[in-house]
Design an enzyme around this catalytic site. Structure first.
Site, PDB file in Angstrom:
ATOM      1  N   SER A  78       0.662  -1.159   0.036  1.00 40.32           N
ATOM      2  CA  SER A  78      -0.040  -0.195  -0.090  1.00 40.32           C
ATOM      3  C   SER A  78       1.162   1.884   0.156  1.00 40.32           C
ATOM      4  CB  SER A  78      -1.041  -0.206   1.593  1.00 40.32           C
ATOM      5  OG  SER A  78      -1.981  -1.110   1.160  1.00 40.32           O
TER       6      SER A  78
ATOM      7  N   THR B 283      -1.949   4.119   2.911  1.00 39.29           N
ATOM      8  CA  THR B 283      -2.093   5.284   2.419  1.00 39.29           C
ATOM      9  C   THR B 283      -2.821   6.910   2.312  1.00 39.29           C
ATOM     10  OG1 THR B 283      -3.245   2.804   1.181  1.00 39.29           O
ATOM     11  CG2 THR B 283      -3.882   5.345   0.203  1.00 39.29           C
TER      12      THR B 283
ATOM     13  N   GLU C  36     -10.041   7.232   1.277  1.00 38.08           N
ATOM     14  CA  GLU C  36     -10.050   5.716   1.242  1.00 38.08           C
ATOM     15  C   GLU C  36     -10.531   4.716   1.784  1.00 38.08           C
ATOM     16  OE1 GLU C  36      -6.076   2.883   2.616  1.00 38.08           O
ATOM     17  OE2 GLU C  36      -6.545   4.473   3.596  1.00 38.08           O
TER      18      GLU C  36
ATOM     19  N   ASP D  57      -8.866  -3.790   2.338  1.00 40.92           N
ATOM     20  CA  ASP D  57      -7.893  -4.372   2.006  1.00 40.92           C
ATOM     21  C   ASP D  57      -7.560  -5.535   3.540  1.00 40.92           C
ATOM     22  OD1 ASP D  57      -4.856  -5.018   1.372  1.00 40.92           O
ATOM     23  OD2 ASP D  57      -4.416  -4.090   3.825  1.00 40.92           O
TER      24      ASP D  57
ATOM     25  N   HIS E 285      -6.995  -9.869   3.258  1.00 45.81           N
ATOM     26  CA  HIS E 285      -5.887 -10.053   4.684  1.00 45.81           C
ATOM     27  C   HIS E 285      -6.190 -11.292   4.954  1.00 45.81           C
ATOM     28  CE1 HIS E 285      -2.420  -7.876   3.089  1.00 45.81           C
ATOM     29  NE2 HIS E 285      -3.061  -7.267   3.252  1.00 45.81           N
TER      30      HIS E 285
ATOM     31  N   HIS F 142      -4.279  -1.926  -5.154  1.00 46.76           N
ATOM     32  CA  HIS F 142      -3.389  -2.607  -5.523  1.00 46.76           C
ATOM     33  C   HIS F 142      -4.814  -4.321  -4.821  1.00 46.76           C
ATOM     34  CE1 HIS F 142      -3.456  -3.747  -1.104  1.00 46.76           C
ATOM     35  NE2 HIS F 142      -2.285  -2.588  -0.787  1.00 46.76           N
TER      36      HIS F 142
END
Length: 374
Positions: A85, A143, A253, A258, A262, A301
């Site tokens: 990130s 980010t 964001e 994300d 994970h 990503h």
């Protein structure tokens, strides 16, 4: 060893020089119209995150329904095929590739003889625009830091926050991290310290603020009294920044697409997509009413290597990032990209700066050059 260092520096100089030569020129008519830019980053958000959410809830996401152009972004970093990130955010903020773990700095500068790259946030400030960074992560996350700080390690939280609290950014809002982000440091640097939605609603342009809010409320979009959701903070950030007659730049964001991916938590990731989609929808509704705002939705990503099962459902096959191309969705500009096109992540801020400044600022550009131009 010295020869190796010199070679690394020369390679970097060539890379930066090439970047200058590839600066995007925006069509004049549209460039004159665009005053505001909103970049919305679904951290870890791949195309299959969107498709899985639509299929599970039998809906069409507003980020797909309300945008005019849909394409792809390549996300590799300067150091690896699979970015993290920090490098992904830096590419989206500075228009320059960097190494994994680096925040707002070039990929290799062992002698520190090359200036840091400027961010799109800093370019906006140079042109007199108000600026904001909003995230469901802590403000020192990779980010948001890429749009508000310059450090060589994403884990340097204290240094990242020192950059942020000393900056002229109008608002930096995120989730609670009281170990690093303190009310004392905010007030000592002339920043309003806000922790509730009511306090946010009381802010106006000119009152620079740093906010910390309940993390779960933000990313899940649930009702929790006076704690804001990500979509509510997006609305309030736009309300404040839009008071600037010179326009504004805002980065939002959604970090938990994300984080849940994970953990291979598909349901959690899709919940995060839904709240991020509400924030996107609010931004696009504003842009439609405003008529002078470019909205770009993308990701740093993909996380989870999300894969279709063949029956309309999807599975999270990894707990890591992947090299998959990610969405680029655009509203408010017919010339930003063609439908179905694949571009480098570095092209997103480069093109946004061209429209935002009516081609007056070439980008990327080292921060020292930006200061000298003032």
């Amino acid at each position: 060893m010295i020869a190796k260092i010199v070679s690394m520096i020369m390679s970097l100089v060539m890379m930066i020089s090439s970047a200058f030569g590839l600066s995007f020129i925006a069509p004049e008519e549209e460039a004159k119209e665009i005053e505001n830019v909103i970049i919305m980053i679904g951290d870890g958000m791949g195309w299959n995150h969107l498709y899985s959410t639509q299929n599970k809830y039998d809906i069409e996401l507003d980020m797909l329904k309300k945008t005019d152009y849909h394409g792809f972004s390549r996300t590799r970093s300067a150091s690896a095929l699979v970015t993290d990130s920090a490098a992904g955010g830096t590419a989206l903020s500075t228009g320059s590739k960097t190494s994994n773990g680096f925040v707002g700095v070039y990929p290799a500068d062992p002698l520190e003889v090359i200036a840091t790259p400027s961010s799109i946030t800093e370019v906006a400030m140079k042109f007199g625009k108000s600026t904001g960074v909003v995230t469901s992560d802590a403000v020192t996350g990779a980010t948001p830091s890429a749009f508000s700080a310059h450090e060589r390690d994403r884990d340097m939280s204290e240094e990242l926050f020192a950059d942020q609290v000393a900056s002229d950014i109008d608002l930096i809002w995120g989730s609670i991290d009281t170990e690093t982000v303190t009310e004392k440091a905010c007030t000592e640097n002339g920043k309003e310290y806000v922790t509730t939605l009511s306090e946010v609603k009381a802010l106006d342009l000119g009152e620079k603020s740093i906010g910390q809010f309940d993390c779960d409320t933000m990313w899940q979009g649930k009702d929790n009294g006076d704690q804001p959701t990500l979509s509510e903070l997006t609305d309030e950030a736009i309300r404040i920044l839009n008071q600037d007659e010179d326009g504004f730049f805002l980065m939002v964001e959604g970090a938990h697409i994300d984080k849940r991916s994970h953990d291979r938590d598909g349901d959690g990731a899709m919940t995060a997509v839904l709240e991020f989609d509400k924030a996107v929808s609010n931004a696009i509704d504003f842009a439609k009413a405003d008529g002078n705002t470019l909205v770009i939705i993308t990701a740093d990503h993909e996380t989870g290597a999300v894969t279709p099962n063949g029956d309309g459902t999807y599975k999270w096959t990894s707990g890591s990032h992947s090299a998959a191309n990610v969405p680029v969705l655009v509203y408010g500009c017919d010339s930003f990209m063609e439908n179905g096109a694949t571009i480098e992540n570095t092209e997103i801020p480069t093109r946004a700066v061209a429209f935002m400044t009516n081609n007056e600022q070439y980008f990327p550009i080292p921060y020292s050059c930006l200061i000298e131009e003032k």
